[in-house]
Design a protein around this motif. Structure first.
Motif, PDB file in Angstrom:
ATOM      1  N   ASN A 292     -10.978   9.804 -12.652  1.00  0.00           N
ATOM      2  CA  ASN A 292     -12.017  10.522 -13.367  1.00  0.00           C
ATOM      3  C   ASN A 292     -13.043   9.506 -13.874  1.00  0.00           C
ATOM      4  O   ASN A 292     -12.889   8.922 -14.947  1.00  0.00           O
ATOM      5  CB  ASN A 292     -11.377  11.298 -14.516  1.00  0.00           C
ATOM      6  CG  ASN A 292     -12.379  12.160 -15.253  1.00  0.00           C
ATOM      7  OD1 ASN A 292     -13.573  11.857 -15.266  1.00  0.00           O
ATOM      8  ND2 ASN A 292     -11.892  13.218 -15.870  1.00  0.00           N
TER       9      ASN A 292
ATOM     10  N   VAL B 167      -6.158   1.246  -7.787  1.00  0.00           N
ATOM     11  CA  VAL B 167      -6.155   2.418  -8.676  1.00  0.00           C
ATOM     12  C   VAL B 167      -4.734   2.659  -9.179  1.00  0.00           C
ATOM     13  O   VAL B 167      -3.788   2.723  -8.386  1.00  0.00           O
ATOM     14  CB  VAL B 167      -6.695   3.651  -7.937  1.00  0.00           C
ATOM     15  CG1 VAL B 167      -6.567   4.890  -8.794  1.00  0.00           C
ATOM     16  CG2 VAL B 167      -8.146   3.431  -7.539  1.00  0.00           C
TER      17      VAL B 167
ATOM     18  N   LYS C 203      -1.969   4.859 -11.806  1.00  0.00           N
ATOM     19  CA  LYS C 203      -1.828   6.229 -12.278  1.00  0.00           C
ATOM     20  C   LYS C 203      -1.529   6.254 -13.780  1.00  0.00           C
ATOM     21  O   LYS C 203      -1.145   5.248 -14.377  1.00  0.00           O
ATOM     22  CB  LYS C 203      -0.733   6.953 -11.501  1.00  0.00           C
ATOM     23  CG  LYS C 203       0.639   6.370 -11.660  1.00  0.00           C
ATOM     24  CD  LYS C 203       1.652   7.157 -10.829  1.00  0.00           C
ATOM     25  CE  LYS C 203       3.015   6.478 -10.925  1.00  0.00           C
ATOM     26  NZ  LYS C 203       4.074   7.194 -10.214  1.00  0.00           N
TER      27      LYS C 203
ATOM     28  N   LEU D 114      -8.892   1.297  -3.379  1.00  0.00           N
ATOM     29  CA  LEU D 114      -7.824   2.133  -2.835  1.00  0.00           C
ATOM     30  C   LEU D 114      -6.999   1.324  -1.851  1.00  0.00           C
ATOM     31  O   LEU D 114      -7.541   0.758  -0.900  1.00  0.00           O
ATOM     32  CB  LEU D 114      -8.415   3.356  -2.129  1.00  0.00           C
ATOM     33  CG  LEU D 114      -9.143   4.332  -3.067  1.00  0.00           C
ATOM     34  CD1 LEU D 114      -9.860   5.404  -2.259  1.00  0.00           C
ATOM     35  CD2 LEU D 114      -8.156   4.969  -4.043  1.00  0.00           C
TER      36      LEU D 114
ATOM     37  N   PRO E  29     -17.577   3.873  -8.072  1.00  0.00           N
ATOM     38  CA  PRO E  29     -16.589   4.735  -7.420  1.00  0.00           C
ATOM     39  C   PRO E  29     -15.616   3.888  -6.602  1.00  0.00           C
ATOM     40  O   PRO E  29     -15.968   2.784  -6.166  1.00  0.00           O
ATOM     41  CB  PRO E  29     -17.439   5.638  -6.515  1.00  0.00           C
ATOM     42  CG  PRO E  29     -18.826   5.537  -7.036  1.00  0.00           C
ATOM     43  CD  PRO E  29     -18.950   4.177  -7.646  1.00  0.00           C
TER      44      PRO E  29
ATOM     45  N   ARG F 212      -4.904   8.432  -5.866  1.00  0.00           N
ATOM     46  CA  ARG F 212      -5.965   8.285  -4.869  1.00  0.00           C
ATOM     47  C   ARG F 212      -7.337   8.583  -5.459  1.00  0.00           C
ATOM     48  O   ARG F 212      -8.355   8.429  -4.806  1.00  0.00           O
ATOM     49  CB  ARG F 212      -5.746   9.221  -3.673  1.00  0.00           C
ATOM     50  CG  ARG F 212      -4.382   9.123  -3.026  1.00  0.00           C
ATOM     51  CD  ARG F 212      -4.050   7.749  -2.513  1.00  0.00           C
ATOM     52  NE  ARG F 212      -4.940   7.244  -1.482  1.00  0.00           N
ATOM     53  CZ  ARG F 212      -4.843   6.043  -0.945  1.00  0.00           C
ATOM     54  NH1 ARG F 212      -3.902   5.212  -1.362  1.00  0.00           N
ATOM     55  NH2 ARG F 212      -5.678   5.644  -0.029  1.00  0.00           N
ATOM     56  N   SER F 213      -7.409   9.106  -6.644  1.00  0.00           N
ATOM     57  CA  SER F 213      -8.701   9.450  -7.226  1.00  0.00           C
ATOM     58  C   SER F 213      -8.669   9.101  -8.703  1.00  0.00           C
ATOM     59  O   SER F 213      -7.617   8.828  -9.286  1.00  0.00           O
ATOM     60  CB  SER F 213      -8.974  10.939  -7.064  1.00  0.00           C
ATOM     61  OG  SER F 213      -8.025  11.669  -7.817  1.00  0.00           O
TER      62      SER F 213
END
Lengths: 267, 267
Positions: free
Chosen positions: B137, B102, B104, B127, B162, B134-135
């Motif tokens: 959308n 992931v 940023k 991850l 996900p 860490r997440s």
């Protein structure tokens, strides 16, 4: 800063400190004063202090380990220690020239950054009828190319030339070098196959031509097709955005060069 | 909107109007009501009016020409005319699965957009210890993948799952499918060569694993190396940013598939 698994390369890696492109001559034992932007980067971003380590490089002299002699809010001086990598031999120099329609917005910096990572030897912006943008900030784009070269381990920074009109770019092209045009109307050979057949010498001197966001006009398409040295190539059946096509083409040519030639040369 | 020379494809092109992905079943003669986002796009962005033409597609039913029956500020209804393209045969389906750390900022949407253009069949965020984010959308990224599929001529939209922790992603991977890990510490085969040797069937089911911006940790690297089905591959000697590595890997695999298999399949 660094990309996929950037940590522990043979002969490199983070332990050797930040990597800076310095255009002036470099030689072991020399002292070098760094300009303000690099001083700021080392002092305020990387928080280097006296005795800290960095690497300085350019394509003429290679890459050197350096130690910080003095650093602060006003100046930064370093001394060059041993040479870590020699400059590339002349026959290893270069990399494909990317000729690309001027794009607008953030897509242009993205293209310059990734084309540098992917080994482009030269970047030639081209003005076409359907270019949404007519000008570009060469200083900013050159800084992006330099930063990408610093991060990617390259010894050279791709030459970024001022924009040329498409006709001028085609007229200036040395017809002895292949110029692969990525436009699916040309119905060309798959690029991987064309690159394989061209051989590794041609790959470093090849040109890759990609149109603007709106594609070439019909007249421009005819001019491209008629230009000496041009062959149409295919990048698959999906319609790629202009900058995606440019990056895919560079990746494919680089991968073919690596597959036929063994090791890449990090030029 | 469209990329390099997107104007005049055989069997496609702008004259046929905007291209929309519609998940519900499609068949010639049917009427379809479009959701608000697509109504807005056709009415306010593309300025389509009654009688205007569009194309609707999905991977199950193929692509259809459509005519606008009613359009305004509240609704949009179209009727499906002839089928322009059949759905892909089962053996043509898919495309490489991209497993990526992931990222940023704007690099994640860039990766999703271009991975879709370059034919990824599935997108699996992973991850890792050094993931700065860490997440993510998923709704926004799915919309970006759908839009990229609409623009690129694909019939399918890549499945965006996900995020999984790296260990879970490796444990779930079907070891019968090659999983090519792009990390130069692995000292792997050039990807173009590995892809050529794997053959075209394997290319559509392969996985491409790319670490996060900071690379895999030492423990993660060991876990990747020990996982069934994993082979390390090389993308040349330059250090690539994570998203550049992902796109280059997809471009190289797609180009090999095109070079060995003739035409790409536009799935």
């Amino acid at each position: 800063l660094a990309g996929a698994g950037a940590c522990a390369r043979a002969g490199g890696g983070r332990a050797l400190g930040p990597r800076l492109h310095v255009p002036q001559p470099l030689a072991a034992g020399c002292g070098v004063g760094l300009p303000e932007a690099q001083r700021h980067y080392l002092f305020s971003v990387m928080r280097l202090r006296e005795g800290g380590r960095a690497r300085l490089f350019n394509a003429d002299d290679g890459e050197f380990e350096a130690v910080v002699d003095a650093i602060g809010k006003r100046e930064c001086r370093v001394s060059l220690l041993s040479r870590l990598r020699p400059p590339p031999a002349p026959e290893e120099g270069g990399g494909p020239t990317l000729l690309f329609g001027v794009l607008k917005g953030a897509r242009l910096p993205t293209l310059v950054e990734k084309a540098t990572e992917l080994g482009a030897g030269a970047l030639q912006p081209v003005l076409c009828e359907r270019c949404a943008a007519r000008s570009l900030n060469l200083d900013r784009l050159s800084a992006i190319a330099t930063e990408a070269a610093e991060q990617s381990g390259r010894l050279s920074v791709p030459v970024l030339s001022p924009p040329l009109r498409l006709e001028a770019a085609l007229a200036e092209w040395d017809a002895a070098r292949p110029l692969w045009a990525c436009d699916e109307r040309g119905g060309g050979t798959p690029l991987a196959r064309a690159a394989r057949e061209a051989g590794s010498g041609a790959l470093r001197s090849a040109g890759l031509l990609v149109g603007p966001e709106g594609g070439f006009s019909a007249a421009e398409f005819e001019a491209v097709a008629a230009a000496p040295g041009v062959a149409f190539v295919s990048l698959g059946s999906n319609i790629l955005r202009a900058e995606t096509a440019a990056l895919a083409a560079l990746a494919v040519v680089g991968a073919e060069e690596e597959a036929v030639g063994g090791e890449g040369k990090n030029v």
